[in-house]
Structures are given as C-alpha cells and as structure tokens.
Design a protein around this motif. Structure first.
Motif, mmCIF file in Angstrom:
data_model
loop_
_atom_site.group_PDB
_atom_site.id
_atom_site.type_symbol
_atom_site.label_atom_id
_atom_site.label_comp_id
_atom_site.label_asym_id
_atom_site.label_seq_id
_atom_site.Cartn_x
_atom_site.Cartn_y
_atom_site.Cartn_z
ATOM 1 N N TYR A 11 40.897 35.193 34.651
ATOM 2 C CA TYR A 11 40.300 34.256 33.704
ATOM 3 C C TYR A 11 40.996 32.897 33.747
ATOM 4 O O TYR A 11 42.206 32.811 33.973
ATOM 5 C CB TYR A 11 40.381 34.843 32.287
ATOM 6 C CG TYR A 11 39.725 36.192 32.223
ATOM 7 C CD1 TYR A 11 38.382 36.315 31.899
ATOM 8 C CD2 TYR A 11 40.431 37.347 32.540
ATOM 9 C CE1 TYR A 11 37.764 37.554 31.880
ATOM 10 C CE2 TYR A 11 39.817 38.596 32.529
ATOM 11 C CZ TYR A 11 38.489 38.686 32.196
ATOM 12 O OH TYR A 11 37.869 39.910 32.192
ATOM 13 N N LYS A 18 43.205 39.733 31.923
ATOM 14 C CA LYS A 18 42.509 39.911 30.648
ATOM 15 C C LYS A 18 43.471 40.036 29.468
ATOM 16 O O LYS A 18 43.294 39.389 28.435
ATOM 17 C CB LYS A 18 41.582 41.126 30.710
ATOM 18 C CG LYS A 18 40.761 41.294 29.459
ATOM 19 C CD LYS A 18 39.738 42.382 29.573
ATOM 20 C CE LYS A 18 38.896 42.401 28.310
ATOM 21 N NZ LYS A 18 37.675 43.148 28.470
ATOM 22 N N VAL A 38 45.045 36.598 28.171
ATOM 23 C CA VAL A 38 44.224 35.478 27.685
ATOM 24 C C VAL A 38 44.601 35.083 26.267
ATOM 25 O O VAL A 38 44.819 33.896 25.979
ATOM 26 C CB VAL A 38 42.710 35.798 27.796
ATOM 27 C CG1 VAL A 38 41.874 34.749 27.077
ATOM 28 C CG2 VAL A 38 42.291 35.913 29.256
ATOM 29 N N LEU A 73 35.952 29.941 28.646
ATOM 30 C CA LEU A 73 36.698 30.946 29.392
ATOM 31 C C LEU A 73 35.877 31.298 30.623
ATOM 32 O O LEU A 73 34.760 31.823 30.513
ATOM 33 C CB LEU A 73 36.942 32.189 28.536
ATOM 34 C CG LEU A 73 37.766 33.294 29.194
ATOM 35 C CD1 LEU A 73 39.196 32.811 29.463
ATOM 36 C CD2 LEU A 73 37.787 34.535 28.314
ATOM 37 N N HIS A 129 35.180 33.551 33.697
ATOM 38 C CA HIS A 129 35.419 34.899 34.188
ATOM 39 C C HIS A 129 35.276 34.817 35.710
ATOM 40 O O HIS A 129 34.183 34.516 36.213
ATOM 41 C CB HIS A 129 34.394 35.883 33.628
ATOM 42 C CG HIS A 129 34.450 36.023 32.138
ATOM 43 N ND1 HIS A 129 34.605 37.233 31.523
ATOM 44 C CD2 HIS A 129 34.368 35.102 31.129
ATOM 45 C CE1 HIS A 129 34.607 37.070 30.213
ATOM 46 N NE2 HIS A 129 34.465 35.772 29.952
#
Length: 100
Positions: free
Chosen positions: A5, A38, A41, A57, A59
């Motif tokens: 991310y 993940k 974050v 954000l 991905h």
C-alpha cells in the motif's frame, strides 16, 4: 495477489493522473517510494498523516511492479517495502479514499 500500500495526497495523485507511472516526491529526495504492508498502514497514517485531509490509499499488486522492491528496516526496525523506481499504475488494483 501480493498487496502492498501507498498513501498519497489526493492533490498529488491528481497532478500525475494522466501519467503511466506515479513518482512520489520521495523518489527524488530518497531514491525510492515508501510503501506499507497491510498491518503497517494504520501506524504510517498515525505517524505521518494525522489531521491530513484528502488522502488516498493505493492498493498495489507487488507482483506487477516493474522496478525493484526491497523490504528494508525503518521505523522501529520494521521491514517496510521500498520501490526503487516509479510506480507503474497498471500495478494498482484499487484506489481507496481515506478519512483520517
């Protein structure tokens, strides 16, 4: 899919909207783009983006990246993904609006 991310200001993202690659400011100043796993974050948001509006954000599918990705020790000796080159946008599978 191996997701990582990247947090970006919506205004910065919009400035590069028509480009095939995204170049974060850190690519120029540090030589790489900061990314997070993940579970990292929220910590990244809390450390660097408190009270920052209009965040996105990204991905990113790490398997689609065209440039070298290294996991390197950073904050609290955690290993964070760093991308050594521009982020090719075809590796982005989702763009999520964040409210911090």
């Amino acid at each position: 899919m191996n997701l990582i991310y990247h947090i970006v200001l919506a205004t910065d993202w919009k400035q590069q909207e028509t480009q095939t690659d995204y170049k974060a400011a850190s690519l120029q100043t540090e030589g790489f783009i900061h990314l997070s796993q993940k579970e990292q974050v929220n910590g990244t948001l809390n450390r660097y983006y408190q009270n920052t509006p209009n965040l996105l954000l990204l991905h990113v599918d790490a398997n689609r990246l065209k440039h070298e990705l290294k996991y390197e020790a950073s904050t609290n000796n955690e290993l964070f993904p760093h991308l050594y080159g521009p982020l090719n946008k075809d590796a982005i599978v989702r763009i999520e609006e964040l409210s911090v």
